[in-house]
Design a protein around this motif. Structure first.
Motif, PDB file in Angstrom:
ATOM      1  N   ILE A  56      29.418  36.559  31.028  1.00 58.19           N
ATOM      2  CA  ILE A  56      28.925  35.923  32.240  1.00 58.19           C
ATOM      3  C   ILE A  56      29.148  36.852  33.423  1.00 58.19           C
ATOM      4  N   GLN A  57      28.585  36.488  34.569  1.00 60.00           N
ATOM      5  CA  GLN A  57      28.801  37.240  35.803  1.00 60.00           C
ATOM      6  C   GLN A  57      29.663  36.409  36.750  1.00 60.00           C
ATOM      7  N   VAL A  58      30.443  37.092  37.567  1.00 61.49           N
ATOM      8  CA  VAL A  58      31.314  36.421  38.533  1.00 61.49           C
ATOM      9  C   VAL A  58      31.070  37.019  39.919  1.00 61.49           C
ATOM     10  N   THR A  59      31.786  36.512  40.903  1.00 66.81           N
ATOM     11  CA  THR A  59      31.551  36.929  42.290  1.00 66.81           C
ATOM     12  C   THR A  59      32.833  37.477  42.919  1.00 66.81           C
ATOM     13  N   PRO A  60      32.715  38.155  44.067  1.00 71.65           N
ATOM     14  CA  PRO A  60      33.910  38.674  44.745  1.00 71.65           C
ATOM     15  C   PRO A  60      34.940  37.599  45.073  1.00 71.65           C
ATOM     16  N   GLY A  61      34.490  36.397  45.434  1.00 72.67           N
ATOM     17  CA  GLY A  61      35.445  35.329  45.743  1.00 72.67           C
ATOM     18  C   GLY A  61      36.302  34.974  44.541  1.00 72.67           C
ATOM     19  N   THR A 134      43.276  38.180  52.809  1.00 67.96           N
ATOM     20  CA  THR A 134      42.292  37.101  52.850  1.00 67.96           C
ATOM     21  C   THR A 134      41.033  37.486  52.069  1.00 67.96           C
ATOM     22  N   ARG A 135      40.193  36.493  51.809  1.00 66.13           N
ATOM     23  CA  ARG A 135      38.931  36.780  51.112  1.00 66.13           C
ATOM     24  C   ARG A 135      38.085  37.762  51.909  1.00 66.13           C
ATOM     25  N   GLY A 136      38.043  37.583  53.231  1.00 70.43           N
ATOM     26  CA  GLY A 136      37.259  38.487  54.067  1.00 70.43           C
ATOM     27  C   GLY A 136      37.793  39.906  54.023  1.00 70.43           C
ATOM     28  N   ALA A 137      39.129  40.047  54.077  1.00 69.78           N
ATOM     29  CA  ALA A 137      39.724  41.379  54.034  1.00 69.78           C
ATOM     30  C   ALA A 137      39.526  42.022  52.667  1.00 69.78           C
ATOM     31  N   PHE A 138      39.558  41.233  51.618  1.00 67.04           N
ATOM     32  CA  PHE A 138      39.323  41.766  50.271  1.00 67.04           C
ATOM     33  C   PHE A 138      37.926  42.387  50.186  1.00 67.04           C
ATOM     34  N   ARG A 139      36.961  41.706  50.801  1.00 63.10           N
ATOM     35  CA  ARG A 139      35.596  42.224  50.777  1.00 63.10           C
ATOM     36  C   ARG A 139      35.455  43.480  51.642  1.00 63.10           C
ATOM     37  N   SER A 140      36.028  43.432  52.859  1.00 64.48           N
ATOM     38  CA  SER A 140      35.816  44.536  53.805  1.00 64.48           C
ATOM     39  C   SER A 140      36.723  45.732  53.554  1.00 64.48           C
ATOM     40  N   GLU A 141      37.821  45.509  52.821  1.00 60.61           N
ATOM     41  CA  GLU A 141      38.750  46.606  52.560  1.00 60.61           C
ATOM     42  C   GLU A 141      38.677  47.062  51.096  1.00 60.61           C
ATOM     43  N   ALA A 142      39.174  46.229  50.188  1.00 59.71           N
ATOM     44  CA  ALA A 142      39.271  46.647  48.785  1.00 59.71           C
ATOM     45  C   ALA A 142      37.900  46.896  48.163  1.00 59.71           C
ATOM     46  N   LEU A 143      36.988  45.928  48.299  1.00 55.11           N
ATOM     47  CA  LEU A 143      35.676  46.096  47.667  1.00 55.11           C
ATOM     48  C   LEU A 143      34.837  47.154  48.369  1.00 55.11           C
ATOM     49  N   ALA A 144      34.992  47.273  49.670  1.00 58.29           N
ATOM     50  CA  ALA A 144      34.248  48.314  50.391  1.00 58.29           C
ATOM     51  C   ALA A 144      34.675  49.700  49.908  1.00 58.29           C
ATOM     52  N   GLU A 145      35.976  49.883  49.699  1.00 61.31           N
ATOM     53  CA  GLU A 145      36.459  51.170  49.191  1.00 61.31           C
ATOM     54  C   GLU A 145      35.989  51.398  47.757  1.00 61.31           C
ATOM     55  N   TRP A 146      35.986  50.339  46.961  1.00 63.74           N
ATOM     56  CA  TRP A 146      35.484  50.448  45.585  1.00 63.74           C
ATOM     57  C   TRP A 146      34.026  50.922  45.580  1.00 63.74           C
ATOM     58  N   ARG A 147      33.221  50.340  46.455  1.00 67.14           N
ATOM     59  CA  ARG A 147      31.808  50.725  46.524  1.00 67.14           C
ATOM     60  C   ARG A 147      31.647  52.174  46.986  1.00 67.14           C
ATOM     61  N   PRO A 155      31.810  46.216  37.343  1.00 63.58           N
ATOM     62  CA  PRO A 155      30.851  45.682  36.371  1.00 63.58           C
ATOM     63  C   PRO A 155      31.032  44.188  36.152  1.00 63.58           C
ATOM     64  N   GLY A 156      29.919  43.450  36.222  1.00 67.64           N
ATOM     65  CA  GLY A 156      29.968  42.007  36.014  1.00 67.64           C
ATOM     66  C   GLY A 156      30.178  41.204  37.270  1.00 67.64           C
ATOM     67  N   VAL A 157      30.367  41.868  38.422  1.00 65.30           N
ATOM     68  CA  VAL A 157      30.565  41.173  39.696  1.00 65.30           C
ATOM     69  C   VAL A 157      29.283  41.256  40.509  1.00 65.30           C
ATOM     70  N   VAL A 158      28.747  40.098  40.926  1.00 63.96           N
ATOM     71  CA  VAL A 158      27.511  40.055  41.691  1.00 63.96           C
ATOM     72  C   VAL A 158      27.817  39.734  43.151  1.00 63.96           C
ATOM     73  N   ASP A 159      27.004  40.208  44.044  1.00 63.76           N
ATOM     74  CA  ASP A 159      27.215  40.000  45.476  1.00 63.76           C
ATOM     75  C   ASP A 159      27.030  38.526  45.830  1.00 63.76           C
ATOM     76  N   ASP A 160      27.911  37.994  46.651  1.00 63.49           N
ATOM     77  CA  ASP A 160      27.794  36.596  47.081  1.00 63.49           C
ATOM     78  C   ASP A 160      27.566  36.481  48.581  1.00 63.49           C
ATOM     79  N   SER A 161      27.154  37.572  49.200  1.00 61.22           N
ATOM     80  CA  SER A 161      26.854  37.516  50.632  1.00 61.22           C
ATOM     81  C   SER A 161      25.443  36.968  50.833  1.00 61.22           C
ATOM     82  N   GLY A 162      25.088  36.721  52.052  1.00 62.88           N
ATOM     83  CA  GLY A 162      23.762  36.178  52.329  1.00 62.88           C
ATOM     84  C   GLY A 162      23.713  34.677  52.087  1.00 62.88           C
ATOM     85  N   HIS A 163      22.576  34.198  51.593  1.00 60.70           N
ATOM     86  CA  HIS A 163      22.343  32.770  51.374  1.00 60.70           C
ATOM     87  C   HIS A 163      22.021  32.565  49.898  1.00 60.70           C
ATOM     88  N   PRO A 164      23.049  32.271  49.059  1.00 58.12           N
ATOM     89  CA  PRO A 164      22.802  32.191  47.619  1.00 58.12           C
ATOM     90  C   PRO A 164      22.160  30.893  47.138  1.00 58.12           C
TER      91      PRO A 164
END
Length: 357
Positions: A56-61, A134-147, A155-164
């Motif tokens: 299955i696929q999961v999200t950053p949250g 926080t969830r926001g910091a995880f996205r802007s710090e850890a995941l941003a650096e990963w990208r 792998p297996g993580v889909v973006d959850d930003s925008g309007h899903p």
């Protein structure tokens, strides 16, 4: 830490600038420089477990919560301060003895009091359940650096930003059920894994979006509710039930009482998002919660949707949607046999409202 590329064990001086001194390749996360103490290998290992080995696929949250669980359970209050206070007290006592400065003993006593105070506060649970990132910091710090390093999410993580939440076309077939889910991470997770299309479910963000879909629902088509298990989530469920008399409103997740009794269920809290006095008054007036549960809710504790094991959550929703479908199919068959009434929408599986189980 272990280099995620060559798997060599690296000392701090051997990985300056997040570059392995042996293979010369860059990695994303160093446990010494982020508050969750993450490294690339741990992120990959946790992601593999969350995605059920890629099924299955999961999200950053969902990934954020899985990576935070251990720290949320342990808690952290004034890290290093107690040890620093005791060390400082020892130095001051030594200084006082050498210099025969008796007044410094008062300073050492104060430092000892501070150290013991911090230890007592930790024992009483201060800082427990507050996310170190926080969830926001995880996205802007850890995941941003990963990208930046790998060019994409793990792998297996889909973006959850925008309007899903999918927008239903005007000519779409009538839904069998409505699913209310305010968390964009869970909405993106359900869409990525195909649940709304697979079962003819309309996925919406807020309760006020439900009435517009009611005319298209079968008479027994339920409204399913996915929510955080917290004060506002409890009020949301009851708000929907009051607003939709006669319509099955199904709480998909486990109850607060059930989750609090599970040793592996790890809640968290955000002190700046505590429920208001008015909200707690409404919950108290319901008479459905114990005094201990009301105190827990008032402190801002919650079991978040993103904390539910993804594969298990998907399996529960699939099973529920299939039950609802069998119930509606039975109704359609009965209507066809009677011959004076037809159900709206094309024939096919559609959701046994959980409210009738």
């Amino acid at each position: 830490m272990i280099c995620p590329h060559c798997e060599r064990n690296l000392l701090r001086k051997e990985r300056a600038g997040n570059i392995c001194s042996h293979c010369k390749r860059r990695y994303a996360l160093d446990p010494k420089t982020n508050s969750l103490r993450l490294n690339d290998l741990r992120v990959r290992r946790i992601t593999t477990g969350l995605t059920d080995g890629g099924r299955i696929q999961v999200t950053p949250g969902q990934l954020w919560y899985a990576l935070s669980r251990k720290r949320l359970r342990e808690g952290e209050f004034a890290p290093g301060c107690a040890g620093g206070a005791f060390f400082g007290a020892a130095i001051v006592v030594l200084w006082a003895a050498i210099g025969e400065l008796a007044f410094l003993l008062y300073v050492s006593g104060l430092l000892l009091a501070i150290g013991f105070g911090i230890l007592i506060a930790r024992q009483l649970g201060a800082g427990r359940g507050i996310p170190p990132m926080t969830r926001g910091a995880f996205r802007s710090e850890a995941l941003a650096e990963w990208r930046r390093v790998y060019g994409s999410l793990p792998p297996g993580v889909v973006d959850d930003s925008g309007h899903p939440w999918p927008r239903r076309p005007a000519d779409a077939a009538p839904p069998n059920a409505v699913l209310v889910c305010a968390d964009p991470s869970i909405a993106a997770f359900l869409v990525a894994d195909g649940l709304p299309d697979r079962h003819g479910i309309a996925l919406v963000q807020r309760p006020e979006h439900v009435p517009a879909l009611l005319p298209a629902l079968p008479p027994r088509g339920p409204v399913l509710v996915l929510r955080d298990i917290d004060a506002r989530g409890e009020l949301l469920l009851r708000q929907l039930r009051e607003a939709l008399p006669g319509r099955p409103v199904v709480d998909v997740g486990p109850s607060l009482r059930t989750l609090r009794g599970l040793p592996k269920a790890v809640p968290y809290r955000e002190p700046d998002r505590k429920p208001t006095a008015e909200e707690m008054g409404r919950l108290t007036a319901l008479g459905e919660f114990t005094e201990d549960e009301l105190k827990w809710l008032a402190q801002g504790w919650r079991f978040p949707l993103v904390g539910m094991p993804p594969a298990r959550l998907l399996a529960v929703l699939d099973r529920l949607a299939e039950q609802v479908g069998r119930s509606l199919d039975a109704g359609r068959r009965h209507a066809a046999e009677v011959g004076f009434m037809t159900w709206p929408g094309a024939a096919g599986p559609g959701p046994d409202p959980a409210g009738e189980r």
